[in-house]
Design a protein around this motif. Structure first.
Motif, PDB file in Angstrom:
ATOM      1  N   GLU A  29       0.935  -1.375   0.033  1.00 42.28           N
ATOM      2  CA  GLU A  29      -0.014   0.181  -0.017  1.00 42.28           C
ATOM      3  C   GLU A  29       0.756   1.245   0.079  1.00 42.28           C
ATOM      4  O   GLU A  29       0.415   2.467  -0.602  1.00 42.28           O
ATOM      5  CB  GLU A  29      -1.060   0.061   1.275  1.00 42.28           C
ATOM      6  CG  GLU A  29      -2.179  -0.642   0.724  1.00 42.28           C
ATOM      7  CD  GLU A  29      -3.130  -0.737   2.112  1.00 42.28           C
ATOM      8  OE1 GLU A  29      -2.792  -0.138   3.151  1.00 42.28           O
ATOM      9  OE2 GLU A  29      -4.163  -1.258   2.125  1.00 42.28           O
ATOM     10  N   ASN A  30       2.114   1.149   0.722  1.00 38.92           N
ATOM     11  CA  ASN A  30       2.864   2.276   0.754  1.00 38.92           C
ATOM     12  C   ASN A  30       3.923   2.373  -0.417  1.00 38.92           C
ATOM     13  O   ASN A  30       4.716   2.985  -0.412  1.00 38.92           O
ATOM     14  CB  ASN A  30       3.292   2.328   2.093  1.00 38.92           C
ATOM     15  CG  ASN A  30       2.566   2.604   3.239  1.00 38.92           C
ATOM     16  OD1 ASN A  30       1.751   3.597   3.250  1.00 38.92           O
ATOM     17  ND2 ASN A  30       2.716   1.792   4.364  1.00 38.92           N
ATOM     18  N   GLU A  31       3.817   1.268  -1.432  1.00 35.75           N
ATOM     19  CA  GLU A  31       4.619   1.336  -2.615  1.00 35.75           C
ATOM     20  C   GLU A  31       5.969   0.974  -2.087  1.00 35.75           C
ATOM     21  O   GLU A  31       6.970   1.486  -2.851  1.00 35.75           O
ATOM     22  CB  GLU A  31       4.368   2.550  -3.579  1.00 35.75           C
ATOM     23  CG  GLU A  31       2.891   2.516  -4.249  1.00 35.75           C
ATOM     24  CD  GLU A  31       2.546   3.653  -4.891  1.00 35.75           C
ATOM     25  OE1 GLU A  31       3.314   4.497  -4.980  1.00 35.75           O
ATOM     26  OE2 GLU A  31       1.589   3.565  -5.478  1.00 35.75           O
ATOM     27  N   VAL A  32       6.235   0.361  -1.014  1.00 43.31           N
ATOM     28  CA  VAL A  32       7.587  -0.001  -0.643  1.00 43.31           C
ATOM     29  C   VAL A  32       8.128  -1.013  -1.538  1.00 43.31           C
ATOM     30  O   VAL A  32       9.358  -1.105  -1.940  1.00 43.31           O
ATOM     31  CB  VAL A  32       7.601  -0.229   0.787  1.00 43.31           C
ATOM     32  CG1 VAL A  32       9.151  -0.860   1.225  1.00 43.31           C
ATOM     33  CG2 VAL A  32       7.245   0.889   1.684  1.00 43.31           C
ATOM     34  N   ILE A  33       7.098  -1.998  -1.805  1.00 48.81           N
ATOM     35  CA  ILE A  33       7.476  -3.314  -2.581  1.00 48.81           C
ATOM     36  C   ILE A  33       6.514  -3.134  -3.691  1.00 48.81           C
ATOM     37  O   ILE A  33       5.422  -2.513  -3.846  1.00 48.81           O
ATOM     38  CB  ILE A  33       7.375  -4.367  -1.813  1.00 48.81           C
ATOM     39  CG1 ILE A  33       5.871  -4.503  -1.301  1.00 48.81           C
ATOM     40  CG2 ILE A  33       8.426  -4.659  -0.708  1.00 48.81           C
ATOM     41  CD1 ILE A  33       5.612  -5.847  -0.685  1.00 48.81           C
ATOM     42  N   SER A  34       6.863  -3.952  -4.697  1.00 49.87           N
ATOM     43  CA  SER A  34       6.103  -3.878  -6.066  1.00 49.87           C
ATOM     44  C   SER A  34       4.898  -4.713  -5.868  1.00 49.87           C
ATOM     45  O   SER A  34       5.034  -5.615  -5.013  1.00 49.87           O
ATOM     46  CB  SER A  34       6.959  -4.418  -7.245  1.00 49.87           C
ATOM     47  OG  SER A  34       7.224  -5.681  -7.061  1.00 49.87           O
ATOM     48  N   ALA A  35       3.865  -4.464  -6.761  1.00 52.38           N
ATOM     49  CA  ALA A  35       2.671  -5.069  -6.631  1.00 52.38           C
ATOM     50  C   ALA A  35       2.811  -6.549  -6.861  1.00 52.38           C
ATOM     51  O   ALA A  35       2.232  -7.607  -6.227  1.00 52.38           O
ATOM     52  CB  ALA A  35       1.650  -4.705  -7.655  1.00 52.38           C
TER      53      ALA A  35
END
Ligand SMILES: [Zn+2]
Length: 114
Positions: A29-35
């Motif tokens: 959700e925080n775009e720390v890791i890719s989908a």
């Protein structure tokens, strides 16, 4: 390993799996890791939740015997009967191999450890 440790271990497994699921959701959700990585982590954690629950059920099955309410006979159900039976924390609807009646059998800890 004794039965108590096995039960504790399976609970830790469930919590660790749920924690992994929550953490991967937050990170995605925080775009720390890719989908894509989030999907992989989610799949891994869902699988491990099922493995941990199955392991917990297996430990509970292996450490318990059931007492018939009708005749008092103590027996160990088949794993299939155990899984499919309607149950509460301390009782399980099982068919007694001795008298053939289906009763709410009381769970007892099996005498032998390993
Ligand atoms: Zn019986």
């Amino acid at each position: 390993m004794n039965n108590k440790n096995k039960v504790i271990l399976s609970f830790i497994g469930v919590f660790a799996s749920v924690a992994l699921l929550v953490i991967s959701t937050i990170l995605a959700e925080n775009e720390v890791i890719s989908a894509a990585l989030a999907v992989v982590l989610t799949i891994i954690s869902i699988i491990s939740v099922f493995v941990a629950i199955f392991y917990a059920a297996k430990v509970d099955y292996e450490t318990g015997v059931y007492e018939c309410r009708n005749c008092g006979h103590t027996f160990k159900p088949t794993f299939k009967a155990y899984i499919l039976a309607v149950h509460t924390l301390t009782t399980r609807c099982l068919k007694c191999p001795e008298c053939g009646k289906s009763t709410r059998c009381k769970r007892r800890n099996a005498e032998k450890g390993e």
